[in-house]
Enzyme design. Structure first.
Site, PDB file in Angstrom:
ATOM      1  N   TYR A 205      13.854   3.878   7.467  1.00  0.00           N
ATOM      2  CA  TYR A 205      12.464   3.583   7.765  1.00  0.00           C
ATOM      3  C   TYR A 205      12.074   4.242   9.073  1.00  0.00           C
ATOM      4  CZ  TYR A 205       8.080   1.170   7.926  1.00  0.00           C
ATOM      5  OH  TYR A 205       6.743   0.916   7.936  1.00  0.00           O
TER       6      TYR A 205
ATOM      7  N   HIS B  68       2.244  -7.108   7.381  1.00  0.00           N
ATOM      8  CA  HIS B  68       3.511  -6.370   7.303  1.00  0.00           C
ATOM      9  C   HIS B  68       4.732  -7.275   7.294  1.00  0.00           C
ATOM     10  CE1 HIS B  68       1.461  -2.520   8.430  1.00  0.00           C
ATOM     11  NE2 HIS B  68       2.284  -2.145   7.485  1.00  0.00           N
TER      12      HIS B  68
ATOM     13  N   ARG C  11       0.935   9.631   6.777  1.00  0.00           N
ATOM     14  CA  ARG C  11       2.368   9.448   6.612  1.00  0.00           C
ATOM     15  C   ARG C  11       2.629   9.210   5.145  1.00  0.00           C
ATOM     16  NH1 ARG C  11       4.096   3.796   6.277  1.00  0.00           N
ATOM     17  NH2 ARG C  11       6.194   4.486   6.741  1.00  0.00           N
TER      18      ARG C  11
ATOM     19  N   ASN D  61       4.886   7.140   2.244  1.00  0.00           N
ATOM     20  CA  ASN D  61       5.752   6.004   1.970  1.00  0.00           C
ATOM     21  C   ASN D  61       6.127   6.112   0.495  1.00  0.00           C
ATOM     22  OD1 ASN D  61       7.192   3.698   2.465  1.00  0.00           O
ATOM     23  ND2 ASN D  61       5.424   2.322   2.420  1.00  0.00           N
TER      24      ASN D  61
ATOM     25  N   GLU E 273       3.230   7.091  -1.766  1.00  0.00           N
ATOM     26  CA  GLU E 273       1.934   6.785  -1.171  1.00  0.00           C
ATOM     27  C   GLU E 273       1.652   7.774  -0.053  1.00  0.00           C
ATOM     28  OE1 GLU E 273       2.020   1.907  -1.649  1.00  0.00           O
ATOM     29  OE2 GLU E 273       2.161   2.820   0.336  1.00  0.00           O
TER      30      GLU E 273
ATOM     31  N   TYR F   9      13.813  -4.155  -1.549  1.00  0.00           N
ATOM     32  CA  TYR F   9      12.412  -4.165  -1.135  1.00  0.00           C
ATOM     33  C   TYR F   9      11.600  -3.131  -1.904  1.00  0.00           C
ATOM     34  CZ  TYR F   9       8.311  -3.412   1.760  1.00  0.00           C
ATOM     35  OH  TYR F   9       7.034  -3.241   2.205  1.00  0.00           O
ATOM     36  N   LYS F  10      12.208  -1.985  -2.163  1.00  0.00           N
ATOM     37  CA  LYS F  10      11.506  -0.925  -2.879  1.00  0.00           C
ATOM     38  C   LYS F  10      11.508  -1.174  -4.385  1.00  0.00           C
ATOM     39  CE  LYS F  10      11.144   2.049   0.773  1.00  0.00           C
ATOM     40  NZ  LYS F  10       9.823   2.455   1.286  1.00  0.00           N
TER      41      LYS F  10
END
Ligand code: FES
Lengths: 347, 315
Positions: free
Chosen positions: A37, A193, A223, A225, A265, A316-317
């Site tokens: 991350y 978040h 950015r 993601n 994203e 999480y993903k």
């Protein structure tokens, strides 16, 4: 019109597909063979011609179908679009930013003619020809944010700045990676978040918030993601988890190549002039493993990244249950050769 | 930071101490619109260096035809305002930043109370145009010592909800009365001398206003002080900071690249890590937290100074 738009679906029979050109311009998010991350922020727009970074708001072959999918989602659940009353001005700022950018960047698709506050907007792919008065919401069929984001790919959050924090006080969210506008609306930066593992302890968000508060007019950033989704579904919302959650269990070694998608994203940040709000568009791109392995560099790299990723992040993903199947499948495309730096495919 | 090269199209003396300047694009192109309370940073060549001062925009935020600022001449300051008063004339070209805002209105408010003292009236001049346009209820209170000093009067519209308090005329501002009796959800904004900001915060607290409804313009000009020296960690270079110069200005003059926006200790852009500190940093900013100040591992060069034997910066 020079661009061809796909006739495709993001639910039911899932006829979504990427042309070879769409694959080559896919915003592959890994610039090295491992992932951790990070804040990875760059200036926007700016990137190779034809890439999704070239223009402020990328328009591609999925445009018309994505807008149709948004319409279906909104008809089922109008709360996917919300705007607290003080955010109407930010909605106008966003409408102006998008209309001006699209008319400039895609003159054969969009046009905007302005005489003072009398505006004339033409959106050819969607067959819209509209005259309205800027800053007068009564002259549009929806509020300004809803009007323009029904015509723009990607989700949108409008963030209000106060008390040294950012508050998600408006948004259009129909293609999200498992988060809910209805749940997050009115929350501040740290509250929305909260589910990201490990990032808070790492201080990543304190830095990101400081950065965002300092974003000025005329300075735009982006950015990337990513996450993983089974089937090319835009609406992977918590509200509809019962529809897409069980699909995770349908992955087999035989179908993983065409059912497992990498979901990227492209997040951008814009300071809006009149409202001083921040616009946070989140554009979703989907590519199946079959699509991705057509680029040998990406095949090797994706294999290594997913093989070596922290198990908490895999969870999480959203692909922990299918990780072994995915990694096994990708291993056949990884001959161990080195990969070149950067995200773009090799020629 | 994005910059604009503009033409000075009007200079007007409002009082012997305050001048109004108007800038427009030399080709007549529209300028970026902005939000009420925004400021621009103006560049002024001064010998071999460039001085940069931030000024609130006083023109209509939605009018892209030009930007206007009001500058009060400070003869004891670092020279920026003196330069504006003596060297800038109609027809000159001037470089300014795009607008930035560290003092915005909270558009959720049911009502806005704006309190300005002296030249601190300036950010309200764009805000009240935004409020008029949005048809939001507000009242404005402007305090000055004498009518001769009250440059703001010439810039304020005459209206029932705009109140001018001239202390020389026995019409002092009564903060207790001003802050009392507003509907829930009213926000108050103060800009002016530190004393006024503190007095409003104090009175608001006494009347039970929530702190999130009390705002003040945070940035001020960098204070002068004793000269000092800093060392640049990457090159070993030493940079001398003069008494009437900020650390940021000294670094710029020495050709050291450093990011900035407000130049008033409020935006966080110039934050710099301190790699060695033998002495005391005078933190004059509004950005670092109390813990960060005490640790002396960060400094805001646009505002802060140093006394001691060695200060080394991670630059
Ligand atoms: S430039 Fe804004 S805090 Fe220093």
């Amino acid at each position: 019109m020079t661009m061809q738009f796909n006739d495709e679906t993001f639910r039911g029979d899932y006829t979504y597909r990427n042309s070879p050109e769409a694959i080559r311009r896919f915003p592959f998010p890994f610039d090295r063979d491992s992932y951790a991350y990070s804040v990875n922020i760059e200036q926007h727009p700016g990137g190779p011609k034809g890439s999704p970074f070239e223009h402020m708001f990328d328009v591609d072959e999925h445009y018309v179908a994505e807008m149709r999918d948004r319409e279906i989602t909104l008809a089922e659940d109008p709360l996917r679009c919300q705007s607290l009353p003080h955010m109407e001005l930010a909605g106008w700022d966003l409408l102006e930013l998008i209309m001006v950018s699209k008319a400039r960047d895609y003159p054969d698709l969009f046009s905007l003619t302005r005489a003072g506050n009398d505006w004339h907007w033409i959106n050819r792919p969607m067959g819209i020809d509209k005259r309205f008065i800027f800053l007068d919401a009564a002259t549009l069929p929806y509020g300004p944010m809803e009007y323009i984001t029904r015509q723009t790919q990607g989700d949108f959050a409008l963030l209000h700045e106060r008390d040294g924090n950012l508050w998600m006080d408006a948004g259009m969210v129909t293609s999200q990676a498992d988060w809910s506008l209805d749940f997050d609306v009115g929350m501040n930066f740290f509250e929305w978040h909260a589910p990201v593992p490990k990032a808070r302890q790492m201080g990543v968000f304190d830095k990101a918030l400081k950065f965002l508060l300092a974003v000025g007019q005329g300075q735009h950033y982006r950015r990337l993601n990513w996450t993983m989704t089974v089937n090319p579904r835009l609406d992977t919302s918590p509200e509809n988890y019962h529809k897409w959650g069980p699909e995770k269990r349908t992955i087999t070694p035989e179908n993983v190549g065409h059912k497992q998608f990498l979901r990227v994203e492209l997040q951008t940040f814009f300071r809006l002039p009149r409202s001083h709000a921040l616009a946070f568009p989140i554009r979703c791109y989907l590519a199946s493993l079959d699509d991705l392995v057509t680029q040998p560099k990406w095949a090797r790299r994706l294999h290594r990244v997913l093989r070596d990723i922290d198990p908490d992040l895999a969870d999480y993903k959203g692909f922990a249950v299918n990780r072994d199947v995915i990694v096994n499948h990708l291993s056949q495309f990884d001959d161990g050769a080195p990969t070149s730096p950067g995200i773009f495919p090799e020629d | 930071m994005s910059k604009l090269a503009l033409k000075v199209t009007a200079v007007e003396e409002l009082t012997p101490l305050v001048k109004r300047f108007r800038f427009e694009d030399p080709t007549g192109a529209p300028l970026p619109v902005f939000s009420g309370g925004a400021h621009i940073t103006v560049e002024m060549p001064d010998g071999d260096t460039i001085r940069r001062n931030s000024y609130s925009l006083i023109s209509d935020p939605y009018d892209p035809s030009g930007y206007e600022i009001a500058v009060r001449r400070e003869d004891t300051g670092r020279g920026g305002s003196r330069h504006m008063h003596t060297a800038v004339a109609e027809g000159d070209t001037i470089t300014v930043s795009v607008p930035a805002n560290l003092f915005q209105l909270d558009l959720r408010a049911r009502k806005h109370v704006l309190i300005g003292g002296g030249i601190g009236i300036t950010p309200f001049l764009s805000q009240l145009r935004q409020l008029d346009r949005a048809q939001q209820p507000y009242e404005l209170h402007y305090a000055a010592r004498s009518r001769a000093e009250a440059a703001g009067i010439a810039l304020l519209p005459q209206a029932a909800h705009i109140h001018v308090h001239i202390s020389e005329e026995g019409n002092r501002m009564d903060l207790g009365a001003i802050l009392d009796g507003h509907p829930l959800g009213t926000h108050v904004y103060t800009c002016g001398p530190e004393g006024l900001i503190a007095a409003v915060a104090d009175q608001a607290a006494r009347l039970g206003w929530p702190t999130s409804a009390v705002h003040s313009e945070a940035f001020t000009a960098p204070p002068p002080g004793e000269p000092f020296e800093v060392t640049i960690a990457s090159t070993g270079q030493t940079v001398a900071v003069k008494a009437d110069q900020s650390l940021l200005e000294a670094l710029e003059q020495a050709g050291v690249e450093i990011d900035y926006s407000c130049r008033g200790g409020a935006c966080g852009r110039c934050e710099t890590a301190v790699t060695a500190c033998d002495g005391q940093i005078e933190h004059n900013d509004h950005w670092l937290s109390a813990d960060e100040r005490a640790a002396q591992t960060k400094i805001m060069p646009c505002m802060s100074r140093f006394t001691g034997t060695r200060l080394e910066l991670d630059l």
